[in-house]
Design an enzyme around this catalytic site. Structure first.
Site, short mmCIF file in Angstrom:
data_model
loop_
_atom_site.label_atom_id
_atom_site.label_comp_id
_atom_site.label_asym_id
_atom_site.label_seq_id
_atom_site.Cartn_x
_atom_site.Cartn_y
_atom_site.Cartn_z
N GLU A 46 0.85 -1.21 0.00
CA GLU A 46 0.00 0.00 0.00
C GLU A 46 0.88 1.25 0.00
O GLU A 46 0.60 2.22 -0.71
CB GLU A 46 -0.91 0.02 1.23
N CYS A 72 -2.34 -3.60 7.17
CA CYS A 72 -1.88 -3.76 8.56
C CYS A 72 -2.36 -2.59 9.40
O CYS A 72 -2.67 -1.51 8.91
CB CYS A 72 -0.37 -3.90 8.61
N ALA A 295 15.60 -39.00 -1.03
CA ALA A 295 14.51 -39.94 -0.77
C ALA A 295 14.16 -40.04 0.72
O ALA A 295 12.98 -40.07 1.09
CB ALA A 295 14.92 -41.31 -1.30
N ILE A 297 14.67 -37.85 3.19
CA ILE A 297 14.05 -36.63 3.72
C ILE A 297 12.61 -36.53 3.20
O ILE A 297 11.69 -36.16 3.95
CB ILE A 297 14.88 -35.39 3.30
#
Ligand code: NAP
EC number: 3.5.4.26
Length: 366
Positions: A46, A72, A295, A297
């Protein structure tokens, strides 16, 4: 609002710990200002759009502001965006979705309505929620959005039996992979991949070289050698090693001396607890993590129900059953317990196929 969403997406991967927001100001059918969250999370969208409207059109009085997230309402390094819109005397604010951040949570909308500004909410809400799912996850779940990226053969293999994996997919798919990196706050691999491939994990697309995210390695016993590219490049690109609760002091010191941040977290079965690792990343502000294997993880994260999205690149080739499967076993016995995803896109990526999926809400993986 769609234009504002497109602007917001420009910030993905660069605005953490903040969300990526877009704002378009329209008056008398003409766009008089556009803005999106800047790297590091400020200035907000903004503020940017209002500044452009001031310099190009003398201000935004009477304009409609299209904002992808509720403005905000709290004082940080800059005054609240809701106040800036009030002071700019906009007539109407159209918002895609509300901000779950407890410092905002409806307060921004109330401030606008209190001074008589017309407020419309829920426009393109689903798109806006999906865009900032990482930020929302960080605020409401205390963990980032987790996207698992895989480059596999048709039979779901990511390396040969000898560990050779470079390259399974072609140059177009690999370039898309780098583009994915640019849109994430962090890239994560297991120590197995770090040792096998000695990867740089940077974004090397021409023009996007400054968009490399934080690099994260899950490494329970600090096996990452100080000679690894991830360690030697840590002074240039933030590199975090998430390790077990009591890291070896000498190994930790050697990595820290190179600029690596060693992050001890709780363990589970002698390895880094995946949920604790994700919580540690979120507490440092990370909202979007791209997991690039391997693989083990992938299996650990799927088993813990922590994978939200898949980006699956599929090569038109076959390795066979002695190759490394894309995902290690994660304890599924009944079909009712499989990890279920819905396909959101299928595209050609050169000679390969690129498939995107998102987790079906409410479907736990195990
Ligand atoms: N084609 C592709 O898309 C692709 C992508 C990446 C990798 N790869 C290939 O995949 C292979 C590596 O895969 P990998 O499965 O051997 O290694 P990995 O998944 O990269 O790393 C596994 C290691 O991570 C550590 N770890 C820490 N916390 C863990 C947890 N909660 N659960 C499981 N592991 C945890 C473990 O070592 P500690 O116990 O010591 O911590 C484990 O041995 C390489 O051949 C690589 O080239 C292919």
């Amino acid at each position: 609002m769609r234009a504002a969403l497109t602007l917001a997406a420009r910030g993905l991967g660069r605005t953490w710990p903040n969300p990526a927001v877009g704002c378009v100001l329209v008056r008398d059918g003409a766009v008089i200002g556009r803005g999106w969250t800047q790297p590091g999370g400020r200035p907000h969208a903004e503020t940017e759009a209002l500044a452009r409207a001031r310099s190009l059109s003398g201000g935004a009085e009477g304009a409609t502001a299209y904002v992808t997230l509720e403005p905000c309402n709290h004082y940080g390094r800059t005054p609240p965006c809701a106040l800036a819109l009030v002071e700019a005397k906009v007539a109407r604010v159209v918002v895609a979705c509300q901000d779950p951040d407890p410092r905002v949570a409806g307060g921004g909308l109330t401030r606008l309505r209190d001074v008589g500004i017309e407020v419309v909410t829920g426009v393109c809400e689903a798109e806006a929620l999906a865009l900032n799912e990482g930020f929302f996850n960080r605020i409401t779940l205390g963990r980032p959005l987790v996207t698992l990226k895989v480059a596999s053969t048709l039979d779901g293999r990511i390396a040969t039996a000898t560990g050779e994996s470079q390259w399974i997919t072609g140059p177009t798919a690999r370039a898309w992979g780098h583009r994915l990196r640019a849109g994430h706050d962090a890239i994560l691999v297991g120590i197995g991949t770090a040792l096998a491939d000695d990867p740089e994990l940077t974004c090397r697309l021409p023009g996007l070289e400054d968009r490399s995210p934080v690099r994260v390695v899950l490494d329970s016993s600090l096996r990452l050698p100080p000679t690894a590219k991830l360690a030697t490049g840590a002074g240039r690109i933030p590199t975090w090693v998430v390790t077990g609760p009591s890291p070896d002091p000498a190994r930790a010191a050697a990595l820290t001396a190179l600029g690596v941040e060693v992050i001890p977290v709780a363990g589970a079965n002698g390895q880094v607890d995946p949920a604790a690792a994700m919580a540690a990343l979120a507490s440092r502000g990370i909202t979007r993590v791209l997991v690039e294997g391997g693989a083990s993880i992938a299996g650990a994260l799927l088993g813990a129900g922590l994978v939200d999205r898949l980006e699956w690149f599929r090569a038109a080739s076959l390795i066979g059953g002695d190759g490394l499967p894309a995902v290690a076993g994660f304890g599924v016995e009944a079909l009712a317990a499989v990890a279920r995803f819905e396909r959101t896109a299928v595209r050609s990526a050169g000679v390969d196929l690129a498939e995107s999926y998102r987790r079906i809400p409410g479907k736990a993986s195990v």
